[in-house]
Scaffold this motif. Structure first.
Motif, short mmCIF file in Angstrom:
data_model
loop_
_atom_site.label_atom_id
_atom_site.label_comp_id
_atom_site.label_asym_id
_atom_site.label_seq_id
_atom_site.Cartn_x
_atom_site.Cartn_y
_atom_site.Cartn_z
N ARG A 36 -0.89 -6.50 11.46
CA ARG A 36 -2.05 -6.85 10.65
C ARG A 36 -1.59 -7.66 9.45
O ARG A 36 -0.45 -7.52 8.98
N ARG B 203 -2.67 -7.33 3.19
CA ARG B 203 -3.86 -7.58 2.39
C ARG B 203 -3.50 -8.05 0.99
O ARG B 203 -2.47 -7.69 0.43
N ASN C 87 -7.28 -6.52 -4.17
CA ASN C 87 -8.71 -6.18 -4.07
C ASN C 87 -9.29 -6.53 -2.69
O ASN C 87 -10.47 -6.82 -2.56
N GLU C 88 -8.44 -6.50 -1.69
CA GLU C 88 -8.88 -6.80 -0.32
C GLU C 88 -8.74 -5.55 0.53
O GLU C 88 -7.80 -4.77 0.36
N GLY C 89 -9.66 -5.35 1.46
CA GLY C 89 -9.62 -4.19 2.32
C GLY C 89 -8.54 -4.29 3.38
O GLY C 89 -7.94 -5.35 3.58
N ARG C 90 -8.32 -3.20 4.08
CA ARG C 90 -7.31 -3.16 5.14
C ARG C 90 -7.75 -4.06 6.29
O ARG C 90 -8.88 -3.98 6.76
N GLN C 91 -6.84 -4.89 6.74
CA GLN C 91 -7.15 -5.84 7.80
C GLN C 91 -7.05 -5.19 9.18
O GLN C 91 -6.31 -4.23 9.38
N LYS C 92 -7.82 -5.72 10.11
CA LYS C 92 -7.81 -5.21 11.47
C LYS C 92 -6.54 -5.68 12.19
O LYS C 92 -6.24 -6.87 12.20
#
Length: 273
Positions: A73, A76, A79-84
């Motif tokens: 993945r 990130r 301030n970014e969410g967890r990536q798929k």
């Protein structure tokens, strides 16, 4: 072929590790691989399938799942969410730069190739690096020599001050440490020892464990002296514990090496007979 070998090496590393998502100094039994890769040529899809250079490098983190297909993945941003996660393919790692960080015990080793990292694991080189690190720490007793001397001198000054003795200086401290044998030393050795004690007393005054009373013409301990003694005793106790543990490891290593040598000898010459 090269990418398949790299993927097999990654699987091997993930099977061997015990993953930890964070690393702290309070824990000393890590065996963790953090595996990253970054494409050498960054590009992203534009309109109608056009490719454009990406402004930011896309750094990928390999998922620590040894029992599943390899996935990675994007790391990130703030301030970014967890990536798929995405499945790793041979095309994805065709032209990438690897960064494999291995945390083992108190050591950290970085590799730029999964194949080299896997070979290091298979040949137990990572253990040798850890052992060398620990052996170096065990041989650091020379570095604690000055700490022990500072502790001894400060303890003597505190004891003499408790006994209400006046005129505490390098001579009285040296006499308390060496006893009557001090005056039996050759004059050159005795003078060198006095200078050494005087330098230690100066250093204690500089770091404010002691202060010089001009009226009484003597050194007296300050309130910082007890805190420093406790801290130094803690550091020396930790060091002694590390030295004992390293000696045990050396002894166990010698026993294992001897047993391996005997088994190899029996396997080679026993079969020949």
């Amino acid at each position: 072929m090269r990418q398949r070998i790299q993927m097999n090496a990654l699987r091997y590393l993930l099977k061997k590790e015990t993953h930890a998502s964070t690393i702290t100094s309070e824990v000393s039994n890590y065996d963790t691989y953090w595996i990253y890769f970054t494409p050498k040529e960054q590009s992203s899809e534009g309109e109608e399938g056009e490719t454009q250079e990406s402004a930011d490098p896309v750094k990928m983190l390999v998922e620590p799942e040894a029992d599943k297909p390899l996935r990675a993945r994007r790391v990130r941003k703030l301030n970014e969410g967890r990536q798929k996660p995405k499945a790793i393919t041979t095309a994805m790692i065709k032209a990438v730069e690897f960064e494999i960080r291995h945390f083992y015990g108190e050591t950290e080793t970085t590799y730029t190739s999964p194949v080299v990292a896997a070979l290091s694991r298979f040949l137990r080189i990572h253990w040798l690096l850890w052992f060398w690190h620990r052996f170096s720490k065990a041989n650091a007793s020379r570095k604690t020599k000055f700490l022990r001397e500072r502790k001894t001198v400060l303890e003597v000054i505190v004891r003499l001050d408790d006994e209400r003795q006046s005129g505490i200086n390098s001579l009285s401290v040296a006499r308390e440490i060496r006893g009557p044998d001090l005056f039996l030393l050759p004059s050159e050795v005795k003078a060198r020892y006095f200078r050494h004690i005087h330098r230690i007393i100066d250093s204690l005054a500089f770091t404010q464990e002691i202060e010089y009373d001009k009226n009484r013409k003597t050194y007296t301990p300050t309130g910082k002296s007890m805190a420093s003694l406790l801290e130094w005793e803690k550091e020396l106790r930790i060091h002694r514990s590390q030295v004992r543990r390293e000696r045990m490891i050396v002894c166990l290593t010698l026993v294992i090496a001897l047993g391996t040598t005997v088994q190899a000898y029996q396997a080679i010459f026993g079969s020949a007979l």
